[in-house]
Design a protein around this motif. Structure first.
Motif, short mmCIF file in Angstrom:
data_model
loop_
_atom_site.label_atom_id
_atom_site.label_comp_id
_atom_site.label_asym_id
_atom_site.label_seq_id
_atom_site.Cartn_x
_atom_site.Cartn_y
_atom_site.Cartn_z
N ASN A 15 0.88 -1.15 0.00
CA ASN A 15 0.00 0.00 0.00
C ASN A 15 0.92 1.21 0.00
OD1 ASN A 15 -1.58 2.31 1.22
ND2 ASN A 15 -3.21 0.79 0.95
N LYS A 16 0.76 2.10 -0.95
CA LYS A 16 1.74 3.16 -1.18
C LYS A 16 1.85 4.16 -0.04
CE LYS A 16 1.52 2.99 -6.23
NZ LYS A 16 1.17 3.73 -7.47
N MET A 17 0.90 4.16 0.89
CA MET A 17 0.98 5.10 2.01
C MET A 17 1.75 4.55 3.21
SD MET A 17 -2.66 7.13 2.02
CE MET A 17 -3.70 5.72 2.41
N CYS A 18 2.12 3.27 3.17
CA CYS A 18 2.74 2.60 4.31
C CYS A 18 4.26 2.79 4.31
CB CYS A 18 2.39 1.12 4.26
SG CYS A 18 3.26 0.13 5.50
N PRO A 19 4.85 3.26 5.41
CA PRO A 19 6.31 3.45 5.43
C PRO A 19 7.09 2.15 5.37
CG PRO A 19 5.38 3.84 7.61
CD PRO A 19 4.22 3.70 6.68
N TYR A 20 6.55 1.08 5.96
CA TYR A 20 7.25 -0.20 5.90
C TYR A 20 7.33 -0.68 4.45
CZ TYR A 20 6.65 -0.29 10.96
OH TYR A 20 6.69 0.02 12.29
N ALA A 21 6.23 -0.53 3.73
CA ALA A 21 6.23 -0.91 2.32
C ALA A 21 7.11 0.03 1.50
CB ALA A 21 4.80 -0.90 1.79
N GLN A 22 7.17 1.30 1.88
CA GLN A 22 8.02 2.24 1.15
C GLN A 22 9.48 1.85 1.25
OE1 GLN A 22 7.87 6.34 2.44
NE2 GLN A 22 8.88 7.09 0.60
N ARG A 23 9.89 1.31 2.39
CA ARG A 23 11.26 0.79 2.51
C ARG A 23 11.59 -0.15 1.35
NH1 ARG A 23 11.53 -1.43 8.79
NH2 ARG A 23 12.75 0.29 9.64
N VAL A 24 10.70 -1.10 1.13
CA VAL A 24 10.94 -2.12 0.11
C VAL A 24 10.83 -1.52 -1.29
CG1 VAL A 24 10.09 -4.30 -0.83
CG2 VAL A 24 10.20 -3.94 1.65
N TRP A 25 9.88 -0.62 -1.47
CA TRP A 25 9.72 0.04 -2.77
C TRP A 25 11.01 0.76 -3.16
CZ3 TRP A 25 5.24 4.08 -3.73
CH2 TRP A 25 5.07 4.27 -5.11
N ILE A 26 11.57 1.51 -2.21
CA ILE A 26 12.84 2.19 -2.46
C ILE A 26 13.93 1.18 -2.82
CG2 ILE A 26 14.72 3.49 -1.37
CD1 ILE A 26 12.55 4.94 0.30
N ALA A 27 14.01 0.10 -2.06
CA ALA A 27 15.06 -0.90 -2.29
C ALA A 27 14.91 -1.56 -3.66
CB ALA A 27 15.03 -1.95 -1.19
N LEU A 28 13.69 -1.82 -4.06
CA LEU A 28 13.46 -2.41 -5.39
C LEU A 28 13.91 -1.44 -6.48
CD1 LEU A 28 9.96 -3.99 -4.74
CD2 LEU A 28 12.03 -5.27 -5.36
N GLU A 29 13.55 -0.18 -6.34
CA GLU A 29 13.94 0.82 -7.34
C GLU A 29 15.46 0.99 -7.38
OE1 GLU A 29 12.17 2.79 -9.53
OE2 GLU A 29 10.41 1.56 -9.11
N GLU A 30 16.07 1.10 -6.21
CA GLU A 30 17.50 1.38 -6.15
C GLU A 30 18.35 0.17 -6.55
OE1 GLU A 30 19.26 4.09 -5.59
OE2 GLU A 30 17.59 5.46 -5.22
N SER A 31 17.85 -1.02 -6.33
CA SER A 31 18.61 -2.22 -6.68
C SER A 31 18.44 -2.62 -8.14
CB SER A 31 18.20 -3.39 -5.79
OG SER A 31 16.86 -3.78 -6.05
N GLY A 32 17.45 -2.02 -8.81
CA GLY A 32 17.18 -2.39 -10.20
C GLY A 32 16.53 -3.75 -10.35
N THR A 33 15.91 -4.24 -9.28
CA THR A 33 15.25 -5.54 -9.33
C THR A 33 13.99 -5.46 -10.19
OG1 THR A 33 16.04 -6.08 -7.11
CG2 THR A 33 14.16 -7.35 -7.94
N PRO A 34 13.84 -6.29 -11.21
CA PRO A 34 12.59 -6.28 -11.98
C PRO A 34 11.43 -6.76 -11.10
CG PRO A 34 14.34 -7.43 -13.17
CD PRO A 34 14.82 -7.24 -11.77
N TYR A 35 10.35 -6.01 -11.09
CA TYR A 35 9.23 -6.39 -10.23
C TYR A 35 7.92 -5.87 -10.81
CZ TYR A 35 9.02 -1.56 -8.41
OH TYR A 35 8.88 -0.19 -8.29
N GLU A 36 6.85 -6.49 -10.35
CA GLU A 36 5.51 -6.01 -10.60
C GLU A 36 4.91 -5.61 -9.26
OE1 GLU A 36 3.40 -9.12 -12.56
OE2 GLU A 36 4.68 -9.07 -14.34
N MET A 37 4.06 -4.60 -9.27
CA MET A 37 3.46 -4.10 -8.05
C MET A 37 1.97 -4.41 -8.03
SD MET A 37 3.12 -0.16 -6.65
CE MET A 37 4.89 0.12 -6.50
N ALA A 38 1.49 -4.89 -6.89
CA ALA A 38 0.06 -5.04 -6.65
C ALA A 38 -0.26 -4.27 -5.38
CB ALA A 38 -0.31 -6.51 -6.49
N GLU A 39 -1.15 -3.30 -5.48
CA GLU A 39 -1.51 -2.50 -4.31
C GLU A 39 -2.82 -3.01 -3.73
OE1 GLU A 39 -1.49 2.13 -2.79
OE2 GLU A 39 -1.73 1.72 -4.92
#
Length: 205
Positions: A15-39
């Motif tokens: 859920n894009k408003m959650c800080p715990y989830a934002q941790r992982v979102w940042i890490a996925l973006e910064e690591s270049g890991t290919p991913y799909e998002m389901a909110e």
């Protein structure tokens, strides 16, 4: 409406408003890991979808389903997975892994409880406790800077940013916290971090 994730690549349930989830979102973006998002919606009349609670019976985000089908349902555990050796998020030399772990521990053990008290039970004492926690983090970031481990953004930065960003928005940082200010500015300037910023957000309880 969110649908069940595809098994063919990493899937990030959030859920894009959650800080715990934002941790992982940042890490996925910064690591270049290919991913799909389901909110998923965590509150409301519709309830949580059955496929989501099957992945994580606690019904909490974030959840990462790796490309090989492993399910990881804790933000720090997901960061550890994404920051394994040779990942762009692994603490770089000469920084010791202990230095990165210390920042993560400060945020989890000191900042989060102090921030919760300052928001839910505001008082001069609660604000002073929060400012003291921020000064500890400022001291930890003073060397080597600008990021937790020097010139390279790592998992410790991804772990800390969502919580410190929220505190900065609501309370500001203590006067003279130059290392913390520089760290926050450097993190927010990164494209992988900016991609995760939203106009409406939750705290962490």
């Amino acid at each position: 409406m969110a649908t069940a994730p595809s098994p063919r690549r990493a899937n990030f349930i959030t859920n894009k408003m959650c800080p715990y989830a934002q941790r992982v979102w940042i890490a996925l973006e910064e690591s270049g890991t290919p991913y799909e998002m389901a909110e998923v919606s965590l509150y409301g009349a519709g309830g949580k979808p059955a496929w989501f609670t099957a992945l994580n019976p606690k019904g909490e985000v974030p959840v990462l389903v790796t490309a090989d089908g492993a399910v990881i349902a804790d933000s720090e555990a997901i960061l550890d997975h994404l920051a394994r050796p040779n990942s762009p998020l692994a603490p770089p030399p000469p920084c010791r892994a202990a230095h990165a772990a210390a920042l993560r521990a400060l945020v989890n053990a000191r900042l989060k409880p102090a921030g919760k008290r300052a928001v839910l039970r505001p008082s001069p004492a609660a604000t002073a406790e929060l400012m003291a926690a921020l000064r500890e983090i400022d001291a930890a970031l003073a060397t080597p800077g600008p990021y937790a481990c020097g010139d390279a953004f790592c998992a410790a930065d991804a772990s800390a940013f969502p919580f410190l960003w929220r505190v900065r928005k609501e309370f500001g940082f203590p006067d003279g916290a130059r290392a913390l200010e520089a760290w926050a500015d450097a993190c927010e300037a990164r494209a992988g971090v900016r991609a995760t910023l939203v106009g409406s957000w939750w705290w962490w309880w």
